[in-house]
Design a protein around this motif. Structure first.
Motif, PDB file in Angstrom:
ATOM      1  N   ASP A 174     -13.153 -43.140  10.223  1.00 46.87           N
ATOM      2  CA  ASP A 174     -14.250 -43.673   9.411  1.00 46.87           C
ATOM      3  C   ASP A 174     -14.280 -43.077   8.003  1.00 46.87           C
ATOM      4  OD1 ASP A 174     -15.122 -45.237  11.554  1.00 46.87           O
ATOM      5  OD2 ASP A 174     -16.335 -43.609  12.369  1.00 46.87           O
ATOM      6  N   SER A 175     -13.487 -42.049   7.756  1.00 45.94           N
ATOM      7  CA  SER A 175     -13.478 -41.416   6.443  1.00 45.94           C
ATOM      8  C   SER A 175     -12.672 -42.250   5.453  1.00 45.94           C
ATOM      9  CB  SER A 175     -12.886 -40.006   6.536  1.00 45.94           C
ATOM     10  OG  SER A 175     -12.705 -39.454   5.244  1.00 45.94           O
ATOM     11  N   ALA A 176     -13.331 -42.684   4.380  1.00 47.93           N
ATOM     12  CA  ALA A 176     -12.649 -43.496   3.367  1.00 47.93           C
ATOM     13  C   ALA A 176     -11.554 -42.694   2.659  1.00 47.93           C
ATOM     14  CB  ALA A 176     -13.657 -44.006   2.342  1.00 47.93           C
ATOM     15  N   GLU A 177     -11.700 -41.369   2.596  1.00 45.94           N
ATOM     16  CA  GLU A 177     -10.706 -40.532   1.931  1.00 45.94           C
ATOM     17  C   GLU A 177      -9.385 -40.492   2.697  1.00 45.94           C
ATOM     18  OE1 GLU A 177     -12.358 -36.703   1.367  1.00 45.94           O
ATOM     19  OE2 GLU A 177     -13.862 -37.362  -0.101  1.00 45.94           O
ATOM     20  N   LEU A 178      -9.482 -40.635   4.018  1.00 45.14           N
ATOM     21  CA  LEU A 178      -8.268 -40.565   4.844  1.00 45.14           C
ATOM     22  C   LEU A 178      -7.585 -41.916   4.998  1.00 45.14           C
ATOM     23  CD1 LEU A 178      -9.452 -38.198   7.734  1.00 45.14           C
ATOM     24  CD2 LEU A 178      -7.951 -37.636   5.825  1.00 45.14           C
ATOM     25  N   GLN A 179      -8.344 -42.980   4.877  1.00 46.95           N
ATOM     26  CA  GLN A 179      -7.785 -44.316   5.094  1.00 46.95           C
ATOM     27  C   GLN A 179      -6.666 -44.627   4.101  1.00 46.95           C
ATOM     28  OE1 GLN A 179     -11.291 -46.783   4.933  1.00 46.95           O
ATOM     29  NE2 GLN A 179     -12.168 -45.810   6.752  1.00 46.95           N
ATOM     30  N   SER A 180      -5.618 -45.270   4.607  1.00 47.29           N
ATOM     31  CA  SER A 180      -4.396 -45.628   3.859  1.00 47.29           C
ATOM     32  C   SER A 180      -3.447 -44.444   3.685  1.00 47.29           C
ATOM     33  CB  SER A 180      -4.719 -46.219   2.473  1.00 47.29           C
ATOM     34  OG  SER A 180      -5.484 -47.410   2.625  1.00 47.29           O
ATOM     35  N   GLN A 181      -3.841 -43.246   4.173  1.00 50.26           N
ATOM     36  CA  GLN A 181      -2.948 -42.102   4.149  1.00 50.26           C
ATOM     37  C   GLN A 181      -2.036 -42.141   5.386  1.00 50.26           C
ATOM     38  OE1 GLN A 181      -2.999 -39.999   1.437  1.00 50.26           O
ATOM     39  NE2 GLN A 181      -4.499 -41.471   0.671  1.00 50.26           N
ATOM     40  N   LEU A 182      -1.026 -41.250   5.397  1.00 50.01           N
ATOM     41  CA  LEU A 182      -0.084 -41.182   6.507  1.00 50.01           C
ATOM     42  C   LEU A 182      -0.142 -39.806   7.162  1.00 50.01           C
ATOM     43  CD1 LEU A 182       3.098 -42.862   4.940  1.00 50.01           C
ATOM     44  CD2 LEU A 182       1.424 -43.927   6.454  1.00 50.01           C
ATOM     45  N   ILE A 183      -0.091 -39.790   8.475  1.00 50.90           N
ATOM     46  CA  ILE A 183       0.035 -38.557   9.245  1.00 50.90           C
ATOM     47  C   ILE A 183       1.259 -38.695  10.141  1.00 50.90           C
ATOM     48  CG2 ILE A 183      -0.987 -37.070  11.020  1.00 50.90           C
ATOM     49  CD1 ILE A 183      -3.724 -37.805   9.996  1.00 50.90           C
ATOM     50  N   HIS A 184       2.274 -37.870   9.883  1.00 51.84           N
ATOM     51  CA  HIS A 184       3.535 -37.951  10.631  1.00 51.84           C
ATOM     52  C   HIS A 184       4.115 -39.373  10.584  1.00 51.84           C
ATOM     53  CE1 HIS A 184       2.432 -34.020  11.969  1.00 51.84           C
ATOM     54  NE2 HIS A 184       1.444 -34.437  12.717  1.00 51.84           N
ATOM     55  N   GLY A 185       3.936 -40.026   9.430  1.00 49.07           N
ATOM     56  CA  GLY A 185       4.476 -41.362   9.256  1.00 49.07           C
ATOM     57  C   GLY A 185       3.629 -42.469   9.848  1.00 49.07           C
TER      58      GLY A 185
END
Length: 216
Positions: A174-185
């Protein structure tokens, strides 16, 4: 051919890698000289033994750094770092042997090219092997979406990646800051895309990785 390689035992796969590395190391040296000199290089009598000595120098080093113990399917950064260290040490030792035994000497650029090609070839062969094994394993795994991209979600994704039963295909947070980021690809999406992700990625499970809230 791919199915035959996949069906080999772990010892047989290690043996295939060892033979591949031995042939590749000699080919890399010939390519290094050819690139440096600008024509197809054939070593003379003073260098042929030095070139053929490459696997003799490298294989014990590769074994010491665990290059034949790592499970290719789960190879990660730590294993790639070991490959970098092993190839670097091999390249240094081989250059010392070459400079001491060669009559005409070895251009320093050949040493550098040999090191670079060695890292690319040895490391690349492991990554290709991982891709082939992962591709075959994907057909047997359950695709899951992880709800929560915090520390619990990251730990869960690592655990699932190491599993032969599950494959994480997306994160929901739900965090807008994390959305569209990648974690381990793996990409992080908003909750509103959950239904679309389940359909597009053929996910059959959603794993909750948010300890602070209940399943309900």
């Amino acid at each position: 051919m791919k199915n035959t390689l996949i069906s080999l035992s772990r010892f047989q796969k290690q043996l295939v890698l060892l033979v591949f590395d031995s042939v590749a190391l000699v080919a890399i040296l010939l390519a290094s000289f050819s690139i440096r000199l600008g024509y197809l290089y054939v070593p003379g009598s003073d260098l042929v033994l030095v070139v053929l000595a490459a696997p003799i120098i490298a294989i014990p080093i590769f074994m010491r750094f665990g290059l034949y113990r790592a499970v290719i399917r789960y190879i990660g950064f730590k294993a790639l770092w070991s490959i970098f260290q092993a190839v670097t040490l091999y390249a240094l030792l081989w250059s010392m042997v070459g400079l001491l035994t060669s009559v005409d000497g070895i251009p320093r650029s050949v040493i550098l090219i040999n090191w670079l090609l060695g890292i690319v070839t040895i490391g690349g062969s492991r990554m290709i092997g991982r891709w082939l094994l992962s591709e075959s394993q994907d057909k047997k795994t359950t695709r899951v979406i992880i709800y929560g991209a915090g520390s619990a979600g990251r730990q869960l994704s690592i655990a699932l990646t190491q599993s032969a039963e599950y494959r994480p295909v997306a994160f929901i947070d739900d965090s807008a800051e994390l959305q569209s980021q990648l974690i381990h690809g793996i990409e992080i999406f908003s909750r509103k895309y959950l239904d679309r992700l389940i359909e597009q990625k053929n996910a059959t499970e959603v794993f909750l990785a948010m300890p602070s809230i209940s399943s309900a």
